[in-house]
Structures are given as C-alpha cells and as structure tokens.
Design an enzyme around this catalytic site. Structure first.
Site, PDB file in Angstrom:
ATOM      1  CB  SER A  98       2.722  -5.129  -5.135  1.00 41.17           C
ATOM      2  OG  SER A  98       1.343  -4.895  -5.316  1.00 41.17           O
ATOM      3  CG  ASP A 242      -2.414  -4.678  -3.453  1.00 41.22           C
ATOM      4  OD1 ASP A 242      -2.610  -4.002  -2.418  1.00 41.22           O
ATOM      5  OD2 ASP A 242      -1.763  -4.243  -4.429  1.00 41.22           O
ATOM      6  CG  ASP A 244       1.687  -2.881  -1.967  1.00 42.13           C
ATOM      7  OD1 ASP A 244       0.708  -3.452  -2.494  1.00 42.13           O
ATOM      8  OD2 ASP A 244       2.321  -1.975  -2.549  1.00 42.13           O
ATOM      9  CG  ASP A 246      -0.619  -0.247  -3.556  1.00 42.82           C
ATOM     10  OD1 ASP A 246      -1.067  -1.408  -3.659  1.00 42.82           O
ATOM     11  OD2 ASP A 246       0.262   0.209  -4.319  1.00 42.82           O
TER      12      ASP A 246
END
Length: 454
Positions: A98, A242, A244, A246
């Site tokens: 992440s 961010d 990743d 999501d």
C-alpha cells in the site's frame, strides 16, 4: 525459522523484503492460502514495487504445486484485484504494501467474491501452516500440479465501474490526478478514457521506489504538489491515490483538502438516491455529519469499528449499500462490499459535473464541524494512558458526557466528541476530536493530550 508475528498483521501480511520475508516464504503462503480456502483456482495480482513480480510468482508456484489453477492478472490496483475476485468468483491475493516505503511488501488476501481474509477469517490458520512448513518442509506436491495462466482484466474492471456511476451528462472538468508513482498511474487512464475530462497527470510513471513522494496522501506533505498544481492551473479538483490505489483523497478547486467524512456523506447521499431506505456503515471516527446526512436522505446509519474487515463484515450482515472510513476507504455493495477509491472518485466527478457550483460549495453541506485530524502520541504504556483518560471523563456523566468502548474509548457530549485508540502495530495512541466550533475542538484536544502525554 522466520518470526511471522512481525509480518502477519490484523488484516494482511506486511514486512521488509528480504529481511522479514522473501520468495521461498511467499511460496509457502501460496500453498497455505489455497489449503485454507479449499479453492480449486485462485487469482493473483501485484503492484509496481521491485519485489512484487517475484513474490507474486512464488505465491502462484506454491498454489499450483498443490494442484490449484492460478490466474495471474499482473500489474493491478488492489480494487482491481477485488474486481477480479468478484468477477471470476475466485479467492484472490494482491501483492502490495500500500502506502509503506519501497523496502516493504505484503499480501492482501480475500476469499471468492472479495470476502475479506483477516485474523478471524483464515489469516491465523494460514500463519500456522506456514510456520509448520517452514520448520518441517513444504507440503507434498500434488501428483497433477495446477496451471498458471495470464489474464488482463483492466478493461473489464474499468467497464464495470462505469456501469455503477452515470457520467454521460457531466460538464467538462479539468482534473489533476497525483498517482504518487503508484497503481493509479495504471488504472486512471483506462477508467477515465472517453469521459469529458481534461486529465493533468502527476507522477503516473510506475515506480515502486517512490522518487517524488511517499504514496500516502493521508500525510499532508504528500499532497502539496497536487494542491499547487490545482491552484496553478485553475483545475476543478484534484485526486490523489495511495500506492495500491484503493484509497482516493480529494482537493477542491482552491487546492484545499476535502475531508474523507465529507466524501463519505456525499457518496452516501448519492447511493441512497439509487437505493432508497438503504443502510450505510461508518466507523466510529467519521464526522457527525455522516449519520446526519444518511438520516436526512432516508437511510439508516450504523456505526462500527475502524478497519476494513469490520466494515465488510457489517456490510455483509446488514446488506448495507455503502460504507466509509475517515482514512478514505470507501466500500460498495455493488462492488462485492469491497473498497474502491476509484468508484468514490467517479461519484465525486458525477456530482461535480452534474451541476455548475465549484467543489468547495458542493461539499460545504457535508462538512459541518471542526475536526482535529488524527493526532498520534508515542506512549510507553498504552493501557495505563487509556485508563487515565477514561478516569478523567467517567465522573462527568452528570454533565451529559457519555463513554463507549466500541473501538478504543469514545467520549461524547452535546457539543463535541473524541476517540482515543491504541495502534495495533506501534506504541501509539491515536486521537480524533470533533466539535461544533474550532475553539471547542482545540480545547478538548489539548485537554486529552495533557492526560495522554503526562
């Protein structure tokens, strides 16, 4: 033997590569994941970190060694992996850390239909198997190993999102997007293709070493470039994803951050227009404005603990149409109860593009209170400091002050509330304060911090 207590967290696996985990361990995790889920086939994806392709392929090998067929979707955002899990009805594994620095990597896992895998829903069993095999050797391979095949689902993912928000009639908008060298640079061009948007792309080059700034828009220093570009170019809004992709953060036409609680309220109102009388989940540190807006739009708000496994479980239990968190995670029933910042971004674009007012005016109706933001305090004794704060307010019930411990400690009065929670991974206490005015918010913040940091 590796110390898995350092990398197996409450909701996922995360640690430094190769110091804390590596490809041989990833292979064992792949085998354990398939054993625990009982799956005949799985889907695997990864982000742009340098270690991600190797770890992802090792996981696939471990799964295939036990006779499980693996579909690799390659480079993807986490919500794209959730799409694949839902669309293909397969358990999935996403290799990402992440927003963490470049040396980290991790695995977010889900069952078929993007159902979460956390400590109570399979992660503890996966850890036990990996610990056992790390000591005794990998499990006996199947006589007939599974296949590993590739499938690109990016276009299908984008098409599915576009069916969930009507963007056909929006006015042209100028949008700055900061992908932070993360997976937003991969997904945004395809999702936005054909829309009446002038896209100003910041840091769309996929680079897991994060050469421009950390891919963590929750930290104000990481959206400075986005804010400046919006102001310089006169854009209608800015979006920051961010690592990743999501989570999505929004800044208005003035370059000012829009609180995730305000986005939660805006999207809740839009989802309730589609699903009248629906239930909306919000965690215990979103603004008072969220349940207020839900009720005003005929919905039922339900308050829950912070964290995606709690939100997703409560959505499944109640049939909720939407859920939102202060950390800019947004969950949709129409997306298998999974979180997708991209779908929240499309809702913002549709709401803004469907009228003539600027974003700052549009969201003002949803941003009603003064908030401190999350304030972290490093403490040696989390339990002792929590008890001291509880004791300071427990004797004030005659003043209309109420306490609850759904998640940490929440103290509420007629004009303010605060929540104090211990971090699961660090010696920190996290404080959030909200009040009817900034002066009161500052007073309560200082009052609590005096006790926390005593």
């Amino acid at each position: 033997m590796p110390d898995l207590s350092q990398i197996v967290k409450a909701y996922d696996i995360r640690g430094v590569v190769p110091d804390q985990w590596d490809e041989p361990l990833a292979e064992l995790f792949g085998a354990a994941f398939t054993r625990v889920t009982g799956a005949a086939a799985i889907v695997v994806g990864h982000d742009m970190r340098p270690s991600s392709p190797g770890l992802s392929r090792a996981f696939a090998r471990g799964a295939a060694s036990l006779g499980v067929d693996v579909t690799e979707i390659g480079l993807c955002s986490t919500d794209q992996l959730y799409f694949a899990s839902g669309h293909l009805d397969l358990p999935g594994a996403m290799f990402t850390a992440s927003h963490n620095p470049a040396q980290y990597n991790g695995i977010k896992m889900c069952r078929a239909g993007a159902a979460p895998v956390g400590q109570d829903t399979g992660l503890a069993e996966i850890r036990s198997l990996v610990e056992e095999w790390a000591e005794t050797g990998a499990p006996e391979p199947a006589a007939d190993p599974g296949t590993i095949t590739q499938q690109d689902v990016l276009v299908d993912y984008a098409a599915h999102l576009r069916t969930l928000v009507d963007l056909t009639a929006i006015r042209p908008l100028k949008v700055v997007v900061d992908a932070g060298n993360g997976m937003g640079g991969h997904t945004v061009p395809t999702v936005f293709e054909g829309l009446p948007l002038e896209l100003d792309a910041l840091y769309f080059e996929l680079d897991g070493t994060f050469p421009n700034h950390e891919a963590n828009p929750l930290d104000p220093k990481n959206i400075v470039d986005l804010q400046a570009r919006v102001r310089e170019t006169g854009a209608d809004l800015g979006l920051a994803f961010d690592g990743d992709a999501d989570r999505c953060f929004v800044v208005d036409e003035r370059g000012e951050p829009v609180a995730p609680s305000a986005i939660t309220a805006l999207v809740a109102a839009r989802e309730l227009a589609k699903h009248p009388g629906g239930t909306v989940i919000h965690n215990c540190i979103t603004s008072w404005s969220v349940p207020e807006v839900v009720k005003e739009n005929g919905g039922t708000p339900i308050r829950t603990r912070v964290g995606h496994s709690f939100i997703k479980a409560e959505m499944a239990r109640t049939g909720a149409i939407f859920g939102g968190e202060h950390s800019a995670h947004y969950y949709f029933r129409d997306f298998w109860n999974a979180d997708t910042g991209m779908l929240a971004a499309l809702h913002v674009l549709a709401a803004l593009g469907g009228g003539q007012q600027p974003l700052s005016q549009l969201v003002a109706q949803y941003d009603r209170y003064a908030a401190s933001g999350e304030i972290n305090s490093t403490v040696a004794d989390q339990t002792g400091r929590m008890e001291a704060v509880k004791a300071a307010y427990e004797g004030r019930k005659a003043e209309g002050i109420a306490l609850d411990e759904l998640d940490g400690l929440t103290v509420t009065s007629a004009d303010w509330w605060f929540n104090l929670r211990p971090s699961n991974t660090e010696p920190l206490l996290r404080l959030n304060v909200e009040a009817r005015d900034a002066k009161t918010a500052d007073r309560i913040r200082d009052e609590v911090l005096t006790t926390v940091r005593a």
